[in-house]
Each structure stands twice: as structure tokens, then as C-alpha cells.
Write a protein that holds these residues in place. Structure first.
Motif, short mmCIF file in Angstrom:
data_model
loop_
_atom_site.label_atom_id
_atom_site.label_comp_id
_atom_site.label_asym_id
_atom_site.label_seq_id
_atom_site.Cartn_x
_atom_site.Cartn_y
_atom_site.Cartn_z
N UNK A 57 0.80 -1.23 0.00
CA UNK A 57 0.00 0.00 0.00
C UNK A 57 0.82 1.27 0.00
N UNK A 58 2.14 1.14 -0.19
CA UNK A 58 3.01 2.32 -0.14
C UNK A 58 2.69 3.30 -1.27
N UNK A 59 2.83 4.57 -0.95
CA UNK A 59 2.70 5.61 -1.97
C UNK A 59 3.49 6.84 -1.53
N UNK A 60 3.80 7.68 -2.49
CA UNK A 60 4.50 8.93 -2.22
C UNK A 60 3.59 10.07 -2.61
N UNK A 61 3.52 11.07 -1.76
CA UNK A 61 2.81 12.28 -2.16
C UNK A 61 3.76 13.47 -2.09
N UNK A 106 -4.81 26.11 -25.73
CA UNK A 106 -4.25 25.56 -24.50
C UNK A 106 -3.86 24.11 -24.76
N UNK A 107 -2.57 23.84 -24.61
CA UNK A 107 -2.06 22.48 -24.77
C UNK A 107 -1.52 22.04 -23.42
N UNK A 108 -2.04 20.94 -22.92
CA UNK A 108 -1.59 20.42 -21.63
C UNK A 108 -0.56 19.33 -21.91
N UNK A 109 0.67 19.53 -21.44
CA UNK A 109 1.71 18.53 -21.72
C UNK A 109 1.44 17.23 -20.96
N UNK A 110 2.10 16.18 -21.40
CA UNK A 110 2.01 14.90 -20.71
C UNK A 110 2.76 14.99 -19.39
N UNK A 111 2.32 14.21 -18.43
CA UNK A 111 3.01 14.12 -17.15
C UNK A 111 4.31 13.34 -17.33
N UNK A 112 5.25 13.53 -16.41
CA UNK A 112 6.43 12.66 -16.44
C UNK A 112 5.96 11.21 -16.30
N UNK A 113 6.65 10.29 -16.92
CA UNK A 113 6.21 8.90 -16.98
C UNK A 113 5.98 8.23 -15.64
N UNK A 114 5.07 7.29 -15.64
CA UNK A 114 4.78 6.49 -14.45
C UNK A 114 5.94 5.51 -14.24
N UNK A 115 6.23 5.23 -12.99
CA UNK A 115 7.36 4.36 -12.65
C UNK A 115 6.83 2.99 -12.25
N UNK A 116 7.26 1.97 -12.97
CA UNK A 116 6.81 0.62 -12.69
C UNK A 116 7.90 -0.25 -12.08
N UNK A 117 9.05 0.32 -11.85
CA UNK A 117 10.18 -0.45 -11.34
C UNK A 117 10.02 -0.73 -9.85
N UNK A 118 10.73 -1.72 -9.39
CA UNK A 118 10.66 -2.06 -7.96
C UNK A 118 11.35 -1.01 -7.09
N UNK A 119 12.20 -0.18 -7.69
CA UNK A 119 12.92 0.83 -6.90
C UNK A 119 12.22 2.20 -6.94
N UNK A 120 10.92 2.22 -7.19
CA UNK A 120 10.20 3.49 -7.33
C UNK A 120 10.17 4.31 -6.05
N UNK A 121 10.53 3.70 -4.92
CA UNK A 121 10.54 4.44 -3.66
C UNK A 121 11.95 4.83 -3.23
#
Length: 164
Positions: A57-61, A106-121
Motif C-alpha cells: 500500500x506504499x505511496x509517495x505524495x 491551450x495544450x496540456x503537456x504529458x506528465x512525467x512517466x509512471x514508474x513501474x520499477x521495484x525501486x520506485x521508492x
């Protein structure tokens, strides 16, 4: 030849012309708050482990701090925390709002990519994401049409719970 002619250098002529046509601002005027401003920063990431030990359940805000004097904002200063998924939802809501306003400028850029690696924390990965989200927020919040007309932007920056 009669009389003496006095020589004036270009520098003194320019100074005289400048002071006649342009008021030199005082120090307090130079450092006064600008007429309209919006300062925003994504900072202070925190990783949460809701179950205490279990990493599932870990997450970063991230903390979003805003200072503004724009009249359409309700608060002059705000501080909220957002997860990456909140940024994704915000972008989706923003795109919907823009399409409803039918504003192709108005052009909304893409967010930085989602991280799927095990070291995301890891600290490095979290800091890289924070920098990317900060750049993204600077671009989005810096758009004059969004600053003046986006209720979604204001809610994302000001409301403790963002619901779109």
C-alpha cells in the motif's frame, strides 16, 4: 568664431534624455510585489506505508505550495499534498474542461512517466519524479489562459481534497 562651445559626452546626453522621459523606480518600487503573480512549487515528497510494514500500500505524495494575488484564486497562499494519481486525474479533468471551453490554444503537456520499477521508492527516483512534476506544474500553472479561467486548476492547487 564667437563664444565658447561646451562639449557634452554622449553618456551625459543619454542620462539627461533618460531622466526626462523615464522615471527611475525607487528601490521599494523595484522590489515590490508584482501586479499579478502566481508562484507554485512541488516539493517535500513523503512516502507513506499505510500498513506499517507491508509495502503493497506504499505511496509517495508531494506538497504543492502556491502564492498568488490573481483575483480568481480564493486563497493568497495554499499548501496541499498530492499523489501522482492525483496529478493524472487533474490532467484528465483539465483536458475535459479545456475541451468544454473549446479552446485550442491551450495544450496540456504529458506528465512525467509512471514508474513501474521495484525501486520506485528510492530517494533518487522520488526526487527525479518531484522535479518532473514541478516542471509540469510550472508549465500548466504558468499558462495565462489557465491562470485566468480554469476552475480545475484552482481546485487542484487550493482544495485539500481534489475531486475534479
Amino acid at each position: 568664431m564667437s563664444g565658447k562651445r561646451e562639449f557634452k559626452s554622449f553618456g551625459s546626453t543619454e542620462e539627461t534624455m533618460f531622466s526626462q522621459h523615464h522615471k527611475i523606480p525607487s528601490t521599494s518600487e523595484m522590489y515590490a510585489e508584482p501586479e499579478n503573480f502566481l508562484e507554485i512549487e512541488v516539493r517535500n515528497p513523503k512516502t507513506h506505508v499505510p500498513n506499517g510494514v507491508d509495502q503493497r500500500g506504499m505511496y509517495t505524495d508531494y506538497e504543492i505550495i502556491c502564492r498568488t494575488n490573481l483575483p480568481n484564486f480564493h486563497k493568497r497562499a495554499s499548501r496541499v499534498r498530492r499523489r501522482y494519481s492525483d496529478f493524472e486525474f487533474f490532467r484528465k479533468c483539465l483536458l475535459k474542461e479545456i475541451s468544454m471551453l473549446n479552446n485550442p490554444r491551450v495544450v496540456v503537456p504529458h506528465l512525467p512517466g509512471k514508474i513501474y520499477l521495484s525501486n520506485r521508492f528510492s530517494d533518487e527516483v522520488i526526487e527525479e519524479r518531484r522535479q518532473g512534476l514541478n516542471r509540469w506544474m510550472q508549465i500548466v500553472a504558468g499558462h495565462p489562459l489557465l491562470q485566468s479561467g480554469s476552475k480545475t486548476l484552482i481546485r487542484f492547487i487550493e482544495d485539500d481534497k481534489f475531486v475534479g
